[in-house]
Design an enzyme around this catalytic site. Structure first.
Site, PDB file in Angstrom:
ATOM      1  N   HIS A  85     -58.539  -8.648 -53.102  1.00  0.00           N
ATOM      2  CA  HIS A  85     -57.770  -9.716 -52.272  1.00  0.00           C
ATOM      3  C   HIS A  85     -57.841  -9.225 -50.841  1.00  0.00           C
ATOM      4  O   HIS A  85     -57.438  -7.981 -50.514  1.00  0.00           O
ATOM      5  CB  HIS A  85     -56.354  -9.711 -53.049  1.00  0.00           C
ATOM      6  N   ASP A 164     -44.319 -18.965 -57.023  1.00  0.00           N
ATOM      7  CA  ASP A 164     -44.916 -18.652 -55.849  1.00  0.00           C
ATOM      8  C   ASP A 164     -45.402 -19.804 -55.075  1.00  0.00           C
ATOM      9  O   ASP A 164     -45.346 -20.015 -53.797  1.00  0.00           O
ATOM     10  CB  ASP A 164     -46.036 -17.703 -56.048  1.00  0.00           C
ATOM     11  N   ARG A 171     -41.793 -21.632 -47.550  1.00  0.00           N
ATOM     12  CA  ARG A 171     -41.998 -20.703 -46.548  1.00  0.00           C
ATOM     13  C   ARG A 171     -42.494 -21.035 -45.125  1.00  0.00           C
ATOM     14  O   ARG A 171     -42.285 -20.676 -44.069  1.00  0.00           O
ATOM     15  CB  ARG A 171     -42.299 -19.542 -47.061  1.00  0.00           C
ATOM     16  N   SER A 186     -45.751 -12.317 -53.191  1.00  0.00           N
ATOM     17  CA  SER A 186     -46.597 -13.700 -53.487  1.00  0.00           C
ATOM     18  C   SER A 186     -47.869 -13.167 -53.788  1.00  0.00           C
ATOM     19  O   SER A 186     -48.508 -13.693 -54.775  1.00  0.00           O
ATOM     20  CB  SER A 186     -46.320 -14.329 -52.229  1.00  0.00           C
ATOM     21  N   LYS A 190     -49.533 -13.311 -57.983  1.00  0.00           N
ATOM     22  CA  LYS A 190     -50.671 -13.854 -58.463  1.00  0.00           C
ATOM     23  C   LYS A 190     -51.848 -13.045 -58.761  1.00  0.00           C
ATOM     24  O   LYS A 190     -52.374 -13.299 -59.839  1.00  0.00           O
ATOM     25  CB  LYS A 190     -51.523 -14.643 -57.381  1.00  0.00           C
TER      26      LYS A 190
HETATM   27  N1  URA Z   1     -50.964 -14.961 -49.097  1.00  0.00           N
HETATM   28  C1  URA Z   1     -50.229 -15.133 -49.934  1.00  0.00           C
HETATM   29  O1  URA Z   1     -50.751 -15.669 -51.097  1.00  0.00           O
HETATM   30  N2  URA Z   1     -48.952 -15.224 -49.700  1.00  0.00           N
HETATM   31  C2  URA Z   1     -48.327 -14.949 -48.895  1.00  0.00           C
HETATM   32  O2  URA Z   1     -46.965 -15.021 -48.724  1.00  0.00           O
HETATM   33  C3  URA Z   1     -49.238 -14.484 -47.660  1.00  0.00           C
HETATM   34  C4  URA Z   1     -50.566 -14.764 -47.713  1.00  0.00           C
END
Ligand code: URA
Length: 429
Positions: A85, A164, A171, A186, A190
């Site tokens: 990621h 999320d 947010r 967050s 995932k």
């Molecule tokens: N990417 C995400 O998936 N969540 C965040 O809060 C920031 C970047």
């Protein structure tokens, strides 16, 4: 009667208290169901941004977000899994060569990706410039492709961490994106829900990244590595430079072309270096550090996997890619050496040319973007091309040019150039 109420939870965090496990479980569940209102969750997110969270709270918050949806399971696959990621950067096309490379080394890569928002590009937007390619796969299709090809890059379904999805959108409009506990939970909710066995995080640092300084990037990396490890996912993070954009292109189709060059054994040196560095980490996490990804890249096997991966999702890997209708060349105003190329300036220019979107429902232009013809340290000649701007709509050139203003420096030939290393640090066991 419910176990808690939203105001009690907000006040606890407002007053700097640690939230209990039961408060966290309740508030995430109630928010996902719509029983906690957006304005209440906004207040709580702001209290978290201002007062922070202990590691144990972040861990519970992440677990509660995972529990809000489905959890994928790849344990039936015949090979180990690893994923990567990136926290997002300009010209960051690394997933494209990396996923097939790691798969060609014997480790399956289930890569659930997103679309771009703002100045950083999205992997799915780039791949969608390939004629026929589709991002939406069912879980069964994903599993079958992981077994047959070894790599999948596709859209995350709505079932993964729905808490999320809701909270991230909130947010975005309440000035609470930057809280490290919220970013870490967050991303990791995932990735853990996705079911990968091991994970490598590419935490970007610099003007073109979320995290502008190394100390905050390291803190984010440490929190995320801790969350992954606690959840049984072998996790490491590399802190990598995003003061300078990656490679020589930022856009969609032009980044696919650059990625294919890397798979063919060429491409810009920094893209190759980061692809191989991340591949080594992913292989080590999956217990396959006996394989050398640089050798596999040179052998052409990763290119075969790339083609199979694109075909499996109905794309034609040999088709011509879309080309922007209009181009505009910016020439170097002086001869000398390029000492700085600002990632944010380039990212904004690409975005303004139509490569990215302002709202999540906007379309992107497949052919739009920026090509830069020199990287910091390279010699430049007055009057020679420095940037090529690409778009279907020439009215976009003016604002894109404005964002490149002040975005680079040229010094007299022979001047010292301070080059930041691409991989700045590593976090994790
Ligand atoms: N990417 C995400 O998936 N969540 C965040 O809060 C920031 C970047």
């Amino acid at each position: 009667m419910s176990a808690h109420d939203a105001v009690e939870v907000i006040i606890a965090k407002r007053d700097g208290q640690q939230l209990s496990e039961s408060q966290i479980d309740w508030v995430i569940d109630a928010y996902t169901r719509g029983d906690v209102a957006d304005e209440q969750m906004s207040a709580l997110a702001m209290a978290i941004l201002l007062n922070g969270m202990e590691r144990s709270e972040i861990s519970r918050w992440t677990a509660a977000m995972i529990a809000s949806g489905e959890r994928m399971d790849f344990s039936s696959l015949s090979r180990p899994t690893s994923d990567k990621h990136s926290t997002g950067g300009v010209g960051d096309k690394i997933t494209l060569p990396l996923a097939p490379l790691v798969a060609a080394c014997g480790v399956a890569v289930p890569q659930l990706s997103g679309r771009g928002l703002g100045h950083t590009g999205g992997t799915l937007d780039k791949l969608e410039s390939i004629p026929g390619w589709r991002a939406a796969l069912t879980n069964a299709e994903m599993l079958a492709q992981l077994e047959s090809v070894g790599a999948v890059i596709c859209a995350a379904g709505d079932g993964l961490a729905p808490a999320d999805k809701k909270l991230y959108a909130l947010r975005d409009v309440t000035g609470t994106v930057e809280a490290i506990p919220l970013i870490a939970s967050s991303i990791m909710s995932k990735k853990i829900a996705e079911g990968t066995g091991s994970l490598v995080l590419d935490v970007k640092v610099g003007t073109g990244a979320f995290m502008k300084d190394v100390a905050r990037a390291r803190e984010l990396a440490e929190v995320m590595v801790g969350l992954g490890t606690d959840a049984g996912v072998r996790t490491v993070a590399l802190l990598t430079d995003m003061a300078t954009p990656l490679g020589l292109t930022a856009g969609n189709a032009i980044e696919v072309t650059e990625s294919v060059e890397v798979l063919a054994g060429g491409g810009p040196a920094d893209v190759v270096e980061l692809t191989v560095a991340l591949a080594r980490e992913m292989l080590a996490g999956a217990g396959r550090d006996d394989v050398d990804p640089a050798e596999v890249l040179a052998s052409g096997r990763a290119m075969d996997t790339w083609k199979a991966m694109i075909r499996a999702q109905d794309g034609d890997p040999d088709a011509a890619l879309p080309v922007a209708r209009e181009s505009h060349v910016v020439t170097a105003p002086a001869s000398g050496v390029l000492t700085r190329l600002d990632a944010m300036a380039v990212g904004l220019a690409a975005w303004r040319l139509g490569a990215g979107r302002a709202r999540k429902e906007d379309p992107v232009q497949a052919g739009a973007g920026v090509v830069w013809h020199a990287r910091p340290g390279d010699a430049v000649t007055e009057g020679a091309p420095l940037f090529t701007l690409l778009t279907d709509e020439p009215a976009r050139f003016e604002r894109a040019l404005a964002s490149l203003d002040g975005g680079y420096d040229i010094a007299p030939a022979g001047s010292p150039v301070e080059l930041t290393p691409l991989v700045i640090d590593r976090v994790g066991a």
